[in-house]
Design a protein around this motif. Structure first.
Motif, mmCIF file in Angstrom:
data_model
loop_
_atom_site.group_PDB
_atom_site.id
_atom_site.type_symbol
_atom_site.label_atom_id
_atom_site.label_comp_id
_atom_site.label_asym_id
_atom_site.label_seq_id
_atom_site.Cartn_x
_atom_site.Cartn_y
_atom_site.Cartn_z
ATOM 1 N N ALA A 171 0.824 -1.203 0.000
ATOM 2 C CA ALA A 171 0.000 0.000 0.000
ATOM 3 C C ALA A 171 0.862 1.259 0.000
ATOM 4 C CB ALA A 171 -0.938 -0.012 1.206
ATOM 5 N N GLU A 172 1.960 1.237 0.759
ATOM 6 C CA GLU A 172 2.834 2.411 0.817
ATOM 7 C C GLU A 172 3.491 2.674 -0.530
ATOM 8 O OE1 GLU A 172 4.705 5.747 2.212
ATOM 9 O OE2 GLU A 172 3.144 4.581 3.214
ATOM 10 N N LEU A 173 3.935 1.623 -1.197
ATOM 11 C CA LEU A 173 4.557 1.808 -2.506
ATOM 12 C C LEU A 173 3.542 2.302 -3.532
ATOM 13 C CD1 LEU A 173 6.893 -1.334 -2.681
ATOM 14 C CD2 LEU A 173 7.553 1.041 -2.284
ATOM 15 N N GLU B 24 3.246 15.552 2.323
ATOM 16 C CA GLU B 24 4.269 16.456 1.771
ATOM 17 C C GLU B 24 5.196 15.758 0.784
ATOM 18 O OE1 GLU B 24 6.018 15.061 5.785
ATOM 19 O OE2 GLU B 24 4.056 15.366 4.854
ATOM 20 N N TRP B 25 5.061 14.443 0.661
ATOM 21 C CA TRP B 25 5.898 13.703 -0.274
ATOM 22 C C TRP B 25 5.302 13.740 -1.672
ATOM 23 C CZ3 TRP B 25 7.170 8.700 2.975
ATOM 24 C CH2 TRP B 25 8.013 9.053 4.027
ATOM 25 N N PRO B 26 6.089 13.371 -2.687
ATOM 26 C CA PRO B 26 5.544 13.332 -4.051
ATOM 27 C C PRO B 26 4.386 12.334 -4.159
ATOM 28 C CG PRO B 26 7.945 13.218 -4.076
ATOM 29 C CD PRO B 26 7.517 13.080 -2.650
ATOM 30 N N ALA B 27 3.671 12.421 -5.257
ATOM 31 C CA ALA B 27 2.495 11.569 -5.440
ATOM 32 C C ALA B 27 2.858 10.099 -5.576
ATOM 33 C CB ALA B 27 1.708 12.036 -6.658
ATOM 34 N N ARG B 28 4.075 9.805 -5.999
ATOM 35 C CA ARG B 28 4.503 8.411 -6.127
ATOM 36 C C ARG B 28 6.010 8.330 -5.957
ATOM 37 N NH1 ARG B 28 3.708 7.184 -12.614
ATOM 38 N NH2 ARG B 28 5.089 8.830 -13.398
ATOM 39 N N TYR B 29 6.465 7.176 -5.511
ATOM 40 C CA TYR B 29 7.899 6.954 -5.324
ATOM 41 C C TYR B 29 8.588 6.721 -6.671
ATOM 42 C CZ TYR B 29 6.934 6.216 -0.340
ATOM 43 O OH TYR B 29 6.551 6.378 0.970
ATOM 44 N N ASP B 30 9.821 7.190 -6.785
ATOM 45 C CA ASP B 30 10.592 6.904 -7.995
ATOM 46 C C ASP B 30 11.828 6.065 -7.697
ATOM 47 O OD1 ASP B 30 12.204 8.711 -6.717
ATOM 48 O OD2 ASP B 30 12.211 10.184 -8.335
ATOM 49 N N LEU C 277 6.616 -1.666 -6.672
ATOM 50 C CA LEU C 277 7.098 -0.319 -6.957
ATOM 51 C C LEU C 277 6.777 0.072 -8.397
ATOM 52 C CD1 LEU C 277 8.930 2.166 -6.079
ATOM 53 C CD2 LEU C 277 10.807 0.907 -7.163
ATOM 54 N N VAL C 278 7.091 -0.823 -9.335
ATOM 55 C CA VAL C 278 6.922 -0.522 -10.759
ATOM 56 C C VAL C 278 5.442 -0.467 -11.145
ATOM 57 C CG1 VAL C 278 7.421 -1.364 -13.099
ATOM 58 C CG2 VAL C 278 9.189 -1.421 -11.342
ATOM 59 N N GLU C 279 4.618 -1.231 -10.466
ATOM 60 C CA GLU C 279 3.178 -1.132 -10.713
ATOM 61 C C GLU C 279 2.676 0.282 -10.447
ATOM 62 O OE1 GLU C 279 1.034 -3.989 -8.436
ATOM 63 O OE2 GLU C 279 2.002 -5.717 -9.399
ATOM 64 N N ALA C 280 3.205 0.901 -9.401
ATOM 65 C CA ALA C 280 2.780 2.249 -9.034
ATOM 66 C C ALA C 280 3.444 3.314 -9.893
ATOM 67 C CB ALA C 280 3.079 2.510 -7.561
ATOM 68 N N ASN C 281 4.657 3.044 -10.341
ATOM 69 C CA ASN C 281 5.408 4.008 -11.156
ATOM 70 C C ASN C 281 6.323 3.243 -12.103
ATOM 71 O OD1 ASN C 281 6.931 6.015 -12.285
ATOM 72 N ND2 ASN C 281 7.751 6.824 -10.365
ATOM 73 N N LEU D 191 13.354 -10.293 -15.934
ATOM 74 C CA LEU D 191 12.729 -9.074 -16.450
ATOM 75 C C LEU D 191 13.029 -8.907 -17.935
ATOM 76 C CD1 LEU D 191 13.521 -6.612 -13.508
ATOM 77 C CD2 LEU D 191 11.335 -7.734 -13.990
ATOM 78 N N GLN D 192 14.279 -9.171 -18.308
ATOM 79 C CA GLN D 192 14.662 -9.055 -19.716
ATOM 80 C C GLN D 192 13.929 -10.095 -20.568
ATOM 81 O OE1 GLN D 192 18.846 -9.604 -20.432
ATOM 82 N NE2 GLN D 192 18.744 -8.870 -22.522
ATOM 83 N N THR D 193 13.844 -11.321 -20.049
ATOM 84 C CA THR D 193 13.157 -12.391 -20.775
ATOM 85 C C THR D 193 11.691 -12.036 -21.019
ATOM 86 O OG1 THR D 193 14.631 -14.054 -19.826
ATOM 87 C CG2 THR D 193 12.552 -14.840 -20.722
ATOM 88 N N GLN D 194 11.103 -11.329 -20.084
ATOM 89 C CA GLN D 194 9.696 -10.929 -20.193
ATOM 90 C C GLN D 194 9.508 -9.652 -21.010
ATOM 91 O OE1 GLN D 194 8.465 -10.736 -16.093
ATOM 92 N NE2 GLN D 194 8.950 -12.888 -15.744
ATOM 93 N N GLY D 195 10.613 -9.113 -21.520
ATOM 94 C CA GLY D 195 10.528 -7.912 -22.335
ATOM 95 C C GLY D 195 10.313 -6.636 -21.558
ATOM 96 N N ARG D 196 10.599 -6.668 -20.269
ATOM 97 C CA ARG D 196 10.410 -5.486 -19.441
ATOM 98 C C ARG D 196 11.669 -4.624 -19.438
ATOM 99 N NH1 ARG D 196 7.517 -7.297 -13.860
ATOM 100 N NH2 ARG D 196 8.605 -5.380 -13.233
ATOM 101 N N PRO D 197 11.538 -3.293 -19.417
ATOM 102 C CA PRO D 197 12.711 -2.415 -19.434
ATOM 103 C C PRO D 197 13.282 -2.138 -18.046
ATOM 104 C CG PRO D 197 10.732 -1.097 -19.613
ATOM 105 C CD PRO D 197 10.281 -2.530 -19.595
ATOM 106 N N ASP D 198 12.510 -2.398 -16.985
ATOM 107 C CA ASP D 198 12.961 -2.071 -15.638
ATOM 108 C C ASP D 198 14.018 -3.058 -15.164
ATOM 109 O OD1 ASP D 198 10.486 -3.628 -15.876
ATOM 110 O OD2 ASP D 198 10.685 -3.954 -13.735
#
Length: 239
Positions: free
Chosen positions: A1-3, A10-16, A46-50, A95-102
């Motif tokens: 939930a936090e991620l 006062e924090w940004p809308a999402r974590y980077d 994390l990546v789901e949120a951003n 991640l690479q095998t799945q074609g993801r850039p993260d």
């Protein structure tokens, strides 16, 4: 939930960025406590949120058996550092095998400590005008594993360099750290990051082979549980 949604208004809308670490007993956690599963889980959340966010695995260090003679600890951490990177390699392969850039990156905190201790012992270091290993270790560690304010400041610089890929030269320093020493630590933090970046990470096959053929023995011997070496080798035969 936090991620998914930062709780502080006062924090940004999402974590980077997410900096995450594991317990320092590397192979014990990896074999029995699903390090890879949970590291991937937190990264995915994390990546789901951003989708543009990045995760860094912070490489911890083992307790120092003898602060009067830290060489066995230094040798162990030199061997452990590429294995910590192997955790990121294993997940990045998927991640690479799945074609993801993260991707997951690492912060070489343990290697940075060894580099500072090694330089201090061999040739001295700004502000470390000491002749004994114990004095150097006590300047960085308040017990056998936890850092002093000086040690924490140094690893904050290493973390900054690793996350922002930028030199921390000219950064703020605590009042108890003299200006020349702060500048020397800033320079060293940047050197450590550059050296780590220039050192190619082990491939997935090299990771498996290195753990099985050498690191199982190095790790379990260092933590004084040699009876685990054979089972460790068998485990990573099929990793």
């Amino acid at each position: 939930a936090e991620l998914a949604q930062p709780s502080r208004p006062e924090w940004p809308a999402r974590y980077d960025a997410l900096i995450i670490t594991e317990r320092h007993d590397l192979l014990g956690s990896l074999i029995w406590e699903d390090t890879l599963f949970y590291l991937r889980h937190f990264h995915d959340k994390l990546v789901e949120a951003n989708p543009t966010a990045n995760t860094w695995l912070y490489q911890p260090w083992w307790s120092i058996p003898d602060k009067n003679n830290p060489h066995s600890w230094m040798d162990y951490e030199r061997a452990a550092s590429p294995i910590w990177r192997c955790l990121a390699t294993r997940i990045n392969f998927d991640l690479q095998t799945q074609g993801r850039p993260d991707r997951i990156f690492t912060i070489p905190a343990n290697q940075a400590l060894v580099t500072l201790v090694d330089r201090s012992l061999k040739a001295g270091f700004e502000g470390f005008s000491m002749t004994s290993a114990r004095t150097i270790m006590d300047a960085l560690f308040r017990d056998d594993v936890h850092l002093t304010r000086l040690g924490s400041y140094y690893l904050a610089l290493v973390t900054y360099a690793s996350v922002f890929k930028s030199s921390p030269q000219g950064a703020w320093a605590p009042t108890e750290v003299p200006a020349k020493q702060a500048q020397a630590l800033q320079n060293l933090a940047w050197d450590v990051f550059q050296q780590e970046t220039a050192t190619a990470a082990l491939s997935l096959g090299q990771c498996k082979n290195s753990i099985r053929t050498s690191f199982c023995s190095i790790f379990w011997s260092f933590v004084k549980r040699p009876e685990q070496i054979r089972a460790c080798q068998q485990h990573f035969n099929s990793w």
